[in-house]
Design an enzyme around this catalytic site. Sequence first.
Site, PDB file in Angstrom:
ATOM      1  N   GLY A  41       7.686 148.856  45.896  1.00 29.34           N
ATOM      2  CA  GLY A  41       8.746 149.373  45.314  1.00 29.34           C
ATOM      3  C   GLY A  41       8.854 150.549  44.719  1.00 29.34           C
ATOM      4  O   GLY A  41       8.145 150.748  43.482  1.00 29.34           O
ATOM      5  N   THR A  42       9.454 151.453  45.359  1.00 30.33           N
ATOM      6  CA  THR A  42       9.561 152.889  44.833  1.00 30.33           C
ATOM      7  C   THR A  42      10.508 153.878  45.737  1.00 30.33           C
ATOM      8  O   THR A  42      10.503 153.520  46.869  1.00 30.33           O
ATOM      9  CB  THR A  42       7.820 153.444  44.951  1.00 30.33           C
TER      10      THR A  42
END
Lengths: 227, 275
Positions: free
Chosen positions: B55-56
């Site tokens: 998640g990024t």
Amino acid sequence: MPLPYYVSPEQMMQDKAEYAKKGIAKGRSIIAMEYADGVLMVADNPSASLYKISEIYDNIAFSGAGKYSEFENLRKSGIRHADLKGYMYSREDVTARSLANGYSQALGTIFSQELKPLEVEILVAQVGAQGVANELYRISFDGSIFDERGFAAIGGRAEALLVFLKERYKNGLPSLKDALVLCVAALENVTNQKLPLEGLEIAALDRGRPGRKFRRIASAESSQFLA
Amino acid sequence: MPLFPDNYGSSFFDYLAQQRPDLAPAGKGLGSASGGSSPGFEESRGSHVPPVTHGTTVLAIKYQGGVLIAGDRRATEGYQIAGRRMEKVFKIDEHSAMAIAGAAGPCIEMAKLFQTELEHYEKLEGVQLSCEGKANKLGQMVKANLPMVFQGLVVLPIYVGYDLKRAEGRIYKYDITGGRYEESDYHSIGSGGKDARNTMKEHFRKNLSEEEALQIALRALYNAAEEDVGTGGPDLVRGIYPTAKLVGLAGITDIDESRIATLYTALIDLRKRGA
């Protein structure tokens, strides 16, 4: 049957010390001097690429006199020691005192246990933050360590340099210009010749710089100071 | 026993791996992660490699003065928000920066180790590594992390540097095996990477100004945050915004948070009006 020969430890140490001193006496000299904004290092070094003065860490510098291969190894070991420590703990935990102690241990062990002592003398300097004292350590070929104040000299003409500087270095820190002029005058005095700017290696730990304090002062800049 | 061992070349990474494997990444010396003997490794090797998701969103985009690199601030743990102020863009030295996607711990460790690596080399050798040399070295570090990838701990960087010899900014992306690929214009990685890439694809052209590049980067991050749960958008309540750095001839410059905030206010206003 040949007799096993005996040399007294005293004699052995004396011979080793003499050997090391002879090696160092052949080399050129280096001065480290505290000035208003940090620590200045000036070396009599005709080579523009083989350095005698080097950065170790954020606020620590190193210089070595004597046999190049030997102090170069010490320099590299010092950088590894400092980088490892800074990586393991924090950048502020890397200190000149711990580094100088490491050097002292290493040189002392080699001096007493190896056949040939190292023919080197080294200086470790650390610039303190505003209001914190600088540190200046001189480590000899046998591992003996000296905590210096104001200025320190190593190399072939170290003693003559100290005599010269002691007379002229006043209490109260000089400006960068004054410190540089004094260092160059001292080196010229002991070598009895005019030293060209290209033959001087000059570097400083400059308190005013952010992060890494070490910087080299090229001849273009030093010529302005010495004009 | 050498007190100050010598024989390690100029690489801090190699020195650490040999002298202090317990401190080196890829868990050499930690036992279980060291290679083929671990049960976890065997299990995962046979059937599948864990999907590379993290998640990024981090991105890099070229402009006329070099490269802009930016990233969101969100850290996640499954469906939970683990952090709102994560910094994913790191200054590495005077002329390079990296941004990372993956497991936070190993990511930050790699950035810190890479910083030390480049400084170490510079001090030992008396000169800096070339831009290409730095990018290669990072590839080797990503490769060394491969055993950890099978444990689910992925680290994927984007590296950007200003090449002083060529006088231009350069962008490198990596795969999990340490493969290094140079991108000519822009790139983005992470769970929202594709969304950000699509935005940049629409707006990118050669020789963008600094302001234009920043606007495109922030818009790309905004769009990624809209489409991807793992990416955080501008947090107007807490005043947390994505971070961005410029990598150019003069070195690395952090872009002021206030400047980013102003641009986001304008962008959000535009969206409200339906543009």
